[in-house]
Design an enzyme around this catalytic site. Structure first.
Site, PDB file in Angstrom:
ATOM      1  N   TYR A 144       5.833   8.002   3.607  1.00  0.00           N
ATOM      2  CA  TYR A 144       6.994   7.208   3.353  1.00  0.00           C
ATOM      3  C   TYR A 144       7.171   7.113   1.969  1.00  0.00           C
ATOM      4  CZ  TYR A 144       9.856   2.619   3.210  1.00  0.00           C
ATOM      5  OH  TYR A 144      10.916   2.065   3.243  1.00  0.00           O
ATOM      6  N   ASP A 239       4.300  11.353  -4.921  1.00  0.00           N
ATOM      7  CA  ASP A 239       5.025   9.785  -4.870  1.00  0.00           C
ATOM      8  C   ASP A 239       3.583   8.965  -5.235  1.00  0.00           C
ATOM      9  OD1 ASP A 239       5.335   7.329  -4.089  1.00  0.00           O
ATOM     10  OD2 ASP A 239       6.659   8.054  -2.253  1.00  0.00           O
ATOM     11  N   LYS A 267       5.743  -0.636  -7.860  1.00  0.00           N
ATOM     12  CA  LYS A 267       4.681  -1.525  -7.677  1.00  0.00           C
ATOM     13  C   LYS A 267       4.058  -2.139  -8.927  1.00  0.00           C
ATOM     14  CE  LYS A 267       4.613  -0.345  -2.791  1.00  0.00           C
ATOM     15  NZ  LYS A 267       5.101  -1.269  -1.809  1.00  0.00           N
TER      16      LYS A 267
HETATM   17  N1  HOZ Z   1       6.194   0.375   0.294  1.00  0.00           N
HETATM   18  C1  HOZ Z   1       5.523  -0.888   1.390  1.00  0.00           C
HETATM   19  C2  HOZ Z   1       4.497  -0.576   1.950  1.00  0.00           C
HETATM   20  N2  HOZ Z   1       4.477   0.495   2.750  1.00  0.00           N
HETATM   21  C3  HOZ Z   1       6.515  -1.540   2.148  1.00  0.00           C
HETATM   22  C4  HOZ Z   1       7.156  -2.480   1.144  1.00  0.00           C
HETATM   23  C5  HOZ Z   1       8.401  -2.817   2.202  1.00  0.00           C
HETATM   24  O1  HOZ Z   1       9.007  -2.141   2.814  1.00  0.00           O
HETATM   25  O2  HOZ Z   1       8.838  -3.940   2.220  1.00  0.00           O
END
Ligand code: HOZ
Length: 434
Positions: A144, A239, A267
């Site tokens: 993702y 990423d 993050k």
């Molecule tokens: N990237 C985050 C963990 N998979 C998700 C954060 C979100 O989509 O709120």
């Protein structure tokens, strides 16, 4: 556990916010029940509006690597905010941040800040295409890279959790240059390059994928991705939104000894404020406007308050320099991660519950299957009914894990050996009920 105030808030939220949440991963739809509402967090704990205390392994989805509300971050935010919350004019913190990122991540010679990891990945993809003058991008099933159109294909995280790995609302033309490969599969990537000669702009990969749970690269896999991209004039994009400044001070690329061409971050570098960044080789980064033809921008990019928070986070993380002693934050995270993994594996074994507990430093995921998990197809073998029961059993006993099988857990330096012991003790009990 009484959650009546949370339930009231959720009922109200449902009237005005789609699904009652501002990001789907916060909803409990995959595990059942309602999300709880938090009004305070400190160290390894969060407190919900009903006053329940929980050990938190979500940690705002990764940023709180020093634990919640670290005093140095709070002080930095207050000091920066008093001088103005946004200028839209360059500020000194941006320069300090860029310099620090370049020092910590040697593959990054120049870096541009964004306001989120999604923006960072979106910009890196555009830049890769602009630099190589090629259109096609390889991504991996279950990875993702934020909710940008062209990469929301066979995506992990909430997309996978809610069964929509390919989102509605994205014209087929927008994803026609995206090629999806299974992670950890060398032959699949070789075949894609063979079938698309001189057309691949780059590969984007989470070096340690953390959006379908957590699984690690097989030995040699990241090296292979580095070699095949270089051999074909394509760019390798890591990423590191989740892994950056977490799996080592220089991220997964330091841990595994790989130099990507471009990297994306988020993050941890925001210390809990909205931040992303992308950076890499200088000649690629210099294709960005105003120097080059690849346009990318943002009103709040390099925001002084966000930069101050991120700098405080990074500076505190690296306060002990490179000394590998017990005060070193990265050593602490490794020790905690190993303690949790050993405890959880023992607990599952004693309870007779098949579990693969994948862990890399301060990231982890338990899958309810007896087969090793190396990619999203393996992750799908996890018994999600067991996960639901496990999730709720842990929550009711005061331990908050991500409300999805397809998310990574996180540890912070604020977690203590006692927190881990308590968590493993609770897990041992819950596992026996599955
Ligand atoms: N990237 C985050 C963990 N998979 C998700 C954060 C979100 O989509 O709120």
């Amino acid at each position: 556990m009484n959650r009546s105030k949370s339930d009231q808030l959720f009922a109200e939220a449902l009237k005005y916010i789609p699904g009652g949440v501002n990001s789907p991963v916060r909803a409990f739809r995959a595990v059942g029940g309602n999300p709880f509402f938090v009004n305070k967090a400190s160290g390894s704990k969060v407190w919900d509006v009903d006053g329940n205390e929980l050990i938190d392994y979500v940690l705002t989805w990764g940023p709180a690597i020093l634990g919640h509300a670290h005093p140095k971050i709070i002080a930095a935010v207050k000091a920066a905010a008093e001088l103005g919350t946004s200028f839209g004019i360059p500020n000194p913190h941006e320069v300090t941040m860029a310099k620090l990122i370049c020092e910590l991540v040697p593959s990054v010679k120049k870096v541009r800040m964004t306001s989120s990891g999604t923006e960072a990945c979106m910009s890196a993809i555009r830049l890769a295409r602009g630099f190589t003058k090629r259109d096609k991008i390889i991504k991996f099933d279950g990875c993702y890279h934020g909710h940008m159109d062209s990469l929301l294909v066979r995506a992990g995280s909430g997309a996978l959790t809610f069964g929509h790995p390919d989102s509605a609302g994205i014209p087929a033309a927008f994803t026609s240059h995206t090629i999806v490969a299974p992670y950890n599969d060398v032959e699949a990537v070789k075949a894609i390059f063979a079938a698309n000669k001189n057309e691949i702009a780059g590969i984007i990969v989470e070096p340690v994928p953390g959006n379908a749970g957590l699984y690690l690269p097989k030995p040699g896999y990241l090296e292979f991705l580095r070699e095949i991209t270089a051999a074909h004039g394509a760019l390798l994009i890591f990423d590191e939104v989740m892994t950056g400044f977490r799996l080592a001070r220089g991220g997964a690329q330091e841990r595994f000894g790989i130099r990507p061409d471009l990297s994306t971050f988020g993050k941890v570098i925001g210390g809990g404020l909205p931040v992303g960044a992308f950076g890499g080789r200088a000649e690629i980064m210099d294709c960005l406007a105003p120097l080059g033809p690849v346009y990318q921008a943002g009103t709040l990019s390099g925001n002084p308050v966000a930069m101050a928070a991120g700098l405080a986070n990074l500076e505190e993380l690296n306060a002990e320099g490179r000394m590998q002693n017990a005060e070193n934050k990265y050593v602490q995270l490794e020790v905690l991660g190993a303690q949790l993994a050993a405890g959880m594996r023992d607990a599952a074994k004693s309870a007779g519950v098949p579990m693969q507990f994948n862990q890399c430093g301060s990231m982890f995921c338990g899958y309810f299957t007896d087969k090793p998990v190396h990619n999203v197809a393996d992750a799908m073998h996890s018994d999600r009914e067991k996960f639901k029961k496990f999730f709720h059993g842990m929550l009711d006993a005061g331990v908050y894990l991500a409300p999805s099988q397809f998310e990574s857990g996180f540890l912070s330096t604020a977690h203590t050996a006692a927190d881990i012991d308590m968590t493993v003790g609770v897990a041992a009990k819950v596992l026996r009920t599955l």
